[in-house]
Design an enzyme around this catalytic site. Structure first.
Site, PDB file in Angstrom:
ATOM      1  N   GLU A  77      49.693  41.010  44.911  1.00  0.00           N
ATOM      2  CA  GLU A  77      48.369  41.602  45.092  1.00  0.00           C
ATOM      3  C   GLU A  77      47.927  41.793  46.537  1.00  0.00           C
ATOM      4  O   GLU A  77      47.265  42.761  46.849  1.00  0.00           O
ATOM      5  CB  GLU A  77      47.325  40.766  44.334  1.00  0.00           C
ATOM      6  CG  GLU A  77      47.613  40.703  42.848  1.00  0.00           C
ATOM      7  CD  GLU A  77      46.557  39.949  42.063  1.00  0.00           C
ATOM      8  OE1 GLU A  77      45.374  40.111  42.343  1.00  0.00           O
ATOM      9  OE2 GLU A  77      46.949  39.179  41.151  1.00  0.00           O
ATOM     10  N   GLU A  79      51.203  29.497  42.150  1.00  0.00           N
ATOM     11  CA  GLU A  79      49.967  29.978  41.529  1.00  0.00           C
ATOM     12  C   GLU A  79      49.673  29.234  40.228  1.00  0.00           C
ATOM     13  O   GLU A  79      48.525  28.937  39.906  1.00  0.00           O
ATOM     14  CB  GLU A  79      50.131  31.466  41.216  1.00  0.00           C
ATOM     15  CG  GLU A  79      49.054  32.052  40.329  1.00  0.00           C
ATOM     16  CD  GLU A  79      49.337  33.490  39.954  1.00  0.00           C
ATOM     17  OE1 GLU A  79      50.510  33.864  39.847  1.00  0.00           O
ATOM     18  OE2 GLU A  79      48.354  34.231  39.778  1.00  0.00           O
TER      19      GLU A  79
END
Ligand code: BGC
Length: 875
Positions: free
Chosen positions: A479, A760
């Protein structure tokens, strides 16, 4: 060396900055060999050449940071030298000097934006969530990528030059050369900003580079954040579909006359066979790039004149802060031959950056480099980021002879690189791993007797380096988005480990620029179209914890620096944010619509749920809890700024929400309707459990942890407080057991499964060995660093800016030693403890201006001033 020394001179937190405006602040560090020394006064002088511009006179003060410049208006584009002289209470003095440069004057531009004649990029609007989860696409030809544009802008120098600057920006990214040689070593200029509101230009001193006669500014233009495919959903054309250049060269001649040269008469041509996307990667055909294209003698008759446009000039602003650079490079660990026959380079470390290749070969070999963060279960290359435009693939086509190449307009999140098409045998010495970041000034450190915790610390630092690339990003591969919530939880750790004040203040400016008229603070900054689209699909432009970054991040900076300026510059935005939430408030609770909640809550993810399921399961209670906490911090911010009416107002608001929360959620036995650890963690940390029910709530939390096999079950918004809440409620032993837990989910589980950055998701590699399609480089869960430095190494900041600290060794951790050092605004603070037999030996180094309370847990402490100390205590 004298007894007193002054060093680390900085302007607005930066060493030798280049874009200083009229308002700025000085800081320095004073160090003495004597104990208990204090600064009694300082004097700052500012010089331009031989002329003194400003003299503060001797100021009786102990302050060494946040000192505002109060002299006359400075001249643009000038180098100034500043000197600080300090006095201490022993009558010693010390002085040091440094320089900085001012930015261009705010005045109308002579030049215009120009545009090479080019095909527009066709907007792609994939459905964000669908595409992100879709399996790898068919092989593609990358035909939709428009080529890099090369621009030649000529200037004729006919008189003796006194000084010359070139100011450059681009819609896209640019790489600047002058007469065939690179200017500056910045990467990804003009940096990532909310381009529709502000776009940086960079200024370069080219005085010594311009020669008499014809000079050529050669500029390569790529898609970057302007046109490139960004974010989770990978939309392109966020700001435009064509690349533009802004260039103005300002020359002052020896005869006193001035000239301004724009690029209006420039000529341009596409770089054949090349493209560059910040995410997907770069293709560079070295055999097709016209040789010497940026040299004055190059024949550009066949190149096309650029178009002069009237695109806005008002949004151009001088860059603030540092540029992205290569901050570290090394030879890779190994070239592997994987079981299925691929040649894969192992960098030995997960990072944000790229490979530089060097080889000697003939023209026309196509070398393909594919980047990924992990191998699969069998040791084969595995693309862990799925979806459209998540390829992370560079292509280099060789020319003849010895050559070296690195991409100029892209970077990747990776540890492994699969290489195809390499002519001959590939060896490590032909490769350099290049790590890119905006930050290389590290100010914090931690080590202890357990190598696994040291690896955890290493992983925290590397996730930080990898995600400070122009903006604070969530991850460097999938991202590259400035998600606000990630910083809400990570900012304190970031500020301890590096001098991130300037970086975060710069980003807060983007966040303020993106704030809605009605006060809403969006979930990302910049708030790209793709991010808006995701919010539209989810049903909200903001979320608890994410929008709250406007309160939490300045507060964290203030705790670190003790400098109110960050509170002042964000105060209005914070107040507007609070008013927005107050309008959303229904009887003391804020839980309308969508929130990310305790994002990535492991028990839901590990049971096969999606990240969005974690949001839906937790959003209601978390939104009200964060609303309360923001109100509480707002009251403290208002108090720090002396705004007493606001302090009262926010304190009252906090009490009202607290009461409503207790009535709605807290049951008689202290239990909550949400059966997750995180719900208890935030409720306890934010003071939302009535005193009479506190013990009950703590018991429920401990029970949930034990029932979970002494493993945490916390997502983004609760994990920063988990261990603190246990310590604050007399369960330090449980906090330690969670810290040293090695089963999933836990910090050491990641470490024991080979992580070199913070994952993450706690189960990126599952206990069954399944390699997941997540990001392996997200700093959020690294927020435990802040706790390690405070509770294990034992440095606690008791007063903003480390004016007062408590040094208290974490001897109940089971470790035999730990140490930390941190560059506070006053100077280096170091603390180290060793436990042997029944003795604890501690060593401390306290900077001038800091009072330190030293003591063992639960025992009376001694207070000392600056200097080096050693104590031995019996336990
Ligand atoms: C990002 C997170 C971010 C989140 C919003 C994710 O895709 O990687 O770090 O905060 O979206 O919930």
């Amino acid at each position: 060396m004298g007894l007193l020394q002054v060093h680390t001179l900085r302007i607005d937190g930066l060493r030798r900055p280049q874009y200083v405006k009229q308002e700025f602040q000085f800081s320095w560090i004073l160090e003495s060999e004597r104990k208990g020394c204090v600064q009694t006064g300082y004097r700052i002088q500012l010089w331009q050449g031989e002329g003194m511009i400003w003299d503060s006179g001797k100021v009786s003060s102990g302050a060494c940071s946040g000192i505002r410049y109060a002299g006359p208006k400075l001249q643009p584009l000038q180098e100034y030298v500043w000197q600080v002289c300090c006095w201490d209470d022993y009558g010693e003095t010390a002085a040091a000097s440094d320089r900085f440069r001012t930015c261009r004057a705010e005045k109308p531009w002579h030049a215009h934006w120009v545009q090479p004649v080019q095909k527009a990029t066709v907007p792609e609007r994939p459905a964000p969530f669908e595409y992100a989860n879709r399996a790898e696409e068919q092989p593609r030809d990358y035909k939709e990528f428009q080529p890099v544009q090369l621009v030649r802008s000529s200037i004729e120098i006919e008189k003796e030059v006194r000084c010359a600057f070139v100011h450059v920006s681009a819609h896209g990214l640019y790489h600047l050369e002058l007469n065939g040689e690179a200017v500056g070593n910045d990467l990804f200029a003009p940096e990532c900003t909310p381009y529709d509101k502000l776009i940086f230009y960079q200024s370069y001193d080219v005085t010594r580079r311009l020669k008499a006669g014809k000079n050529i500014f050669g500029v390569a233009l790529a898609d970057g954040w302007w046109i490139g495919r960004l974010g989770l959903g990978s939309w392109n054309c966020q700001y435009g579909d064509k690349k533009d250049l802004f260039l103005e060269c300002e020359v002052l001649f020896e005869d006193g006359s001035r000239a301004y040269f724009g690029a209006e008469k420039a000529k341009a041509a596409p770089s054949r066979g090349s493209y560059a996307d910040l995410f997907v990667g770069e293709k560079y055909d070295a055999s097709a790039v016209p040789e010497g294209w940026s040299l004055p003698e190059f024949d550009d008759t066949l190149w096309q004149p650029v178009l002069v446009t009237d695109m806005p000039l008002e949004t151009l602003q001088p860059q603030t802060g540092q540029s992205v650079r290569i901050v570290k490079e090394w030879e890779p660990l190994a070239v592997l031959r994987t079981p299925n026959g691929d040649t894969v380079v192992d960098a030995g470390q997960n990072l944000a950056g790229f490979l530089r290749i060097t080889l000697d070969t003939g023209a026309g070999c196509e070398i393909v480099l594919e980047y990924s963060e992990t191998l699969d279960e069998n040791g084969n290359f595995f693309n862990n980021i799925k979806g459209v435009n998540k390829d992370q693939r560079d292509v280099y086509i060789t020319r003849d002879g010895k050559q070296s190449w690195q991409p100029a307009f892209t970077y990747h999140g990776f540890r492994y690189v699969r290489i195809n098409g390499w002519p001959g045998e590939l060896s490590c010495d032909q490769l350099r791993v290049c790590a890119v970041s905006s930050e290389d000034d590290f100010t914090g450190d931690f080590a202890c007797s357990d190598e696994r915790l040291n690896q955890l610390q290493h992983n925290i630092i590397w996730s930080q380096i990898s995600n400070m690339v122009s903006i604070p990003t969530d991850c460097p591969q999938r991202e590259k988005v400035g998600w606000t919530g990630d910083l809400t939880v990570y900012a304190p750790t970031m500020l301890y480990l590096s001098s991130a004040e300037w970086f975060l203040r710069r980003w807060l400016k983007y966040l303020r620029a993106e704030q809605f008229e009605n006060g809403l603070v969006p979930v990302t900054a910049p708030y790209w179209k793709i991010c808006r689209e995701m919010s539209r699909l989810l049903g909200s432009d903001t979320s608890c914890g994410w929008g709250d970054a406007i309160v939490f991040v300045p507060w964290a900076i203030y705790q670190e620096t003790g400098n109110q300026v960050v509170l002042e510059e964000n105060y209005d935005a914070m107040r507007r944010w609070m008013s927005y939430v107050e309008r959303e408030d229904k009887n003391g609770s804020w839980n309308q619509g969508f929130h990310f909640g305790d994002w990535m809550l492991p028990s839901i993810i590990m049971a096969g749920g999606t990240p969005r399921d974690t949001a839906y399961a937790t959003k209601e209670l978390f939104s009200t809890a964060y609303y309360a906490y923001s109100a509480k911090i707002m009251a403290q911010i208002a108090a720090a700024l002396g705004r007493l009416a606001d302090e009262k107002k926010y304190e009252r608001l906090y009490q009202d929400i607290r009461q409503a929360f207790a009535e709605k959620y807290v049951r008689a036995d202290g239990s909550l309707p949400l059966p997750y650890q995180g719900a208890y963690v935030v409720s306890l940390k934010f003071g939302l459990i009535p005193e009479s029910k506190r013990a009950g709530a703590v018991n429920h939390l401990c029970r949930l942890i034990e029932e979970n096999g002494t493993r945490l079950d916390t997502g983004f918004l609760s994990v920063p407080f988990l261990l603190d809440v246990l310590c604050e409620n007399r369960h330090r032993d449980l906090a330690m057991r969670l810290l040293f837990q090695t089963e999933c989910p836990s910090w050491l589980y990641m470490v024991e499964h080979g992580a070199t950055t913070i994952w993450e998701s706690w189960d990126c590699i599952s206990p069954e060995g399944k390699v997941g399609s997540y990001s392996y480089n997200h700093y959020a869960f690294g927020c435990v660093g802040d706790w390690l430095y405070r509770e294990i190494a034992g440095v606690q900041n008791l007063e903003p800016g480390y004016r007062r600290v408590r040094l208290c060794p974490g001897i109940d951790s089971g470790l035999s030693w730990a140490r930390t050092s941190h560059r506070t605004p006053q100077g280096w603070l170091a603390f180290e403890w060793h436990k042997e037999g029944g003795k604890i030996q501690v060593k401390a180094e306290i900077p001038i201006g800091t009072a330190a309370e030293l003591g063992l847990p639960g025992q009376k402490s001694v207070t000392v001033g600056s200097g080096q100390y050693e104590f031995v205590w019996g336990v």
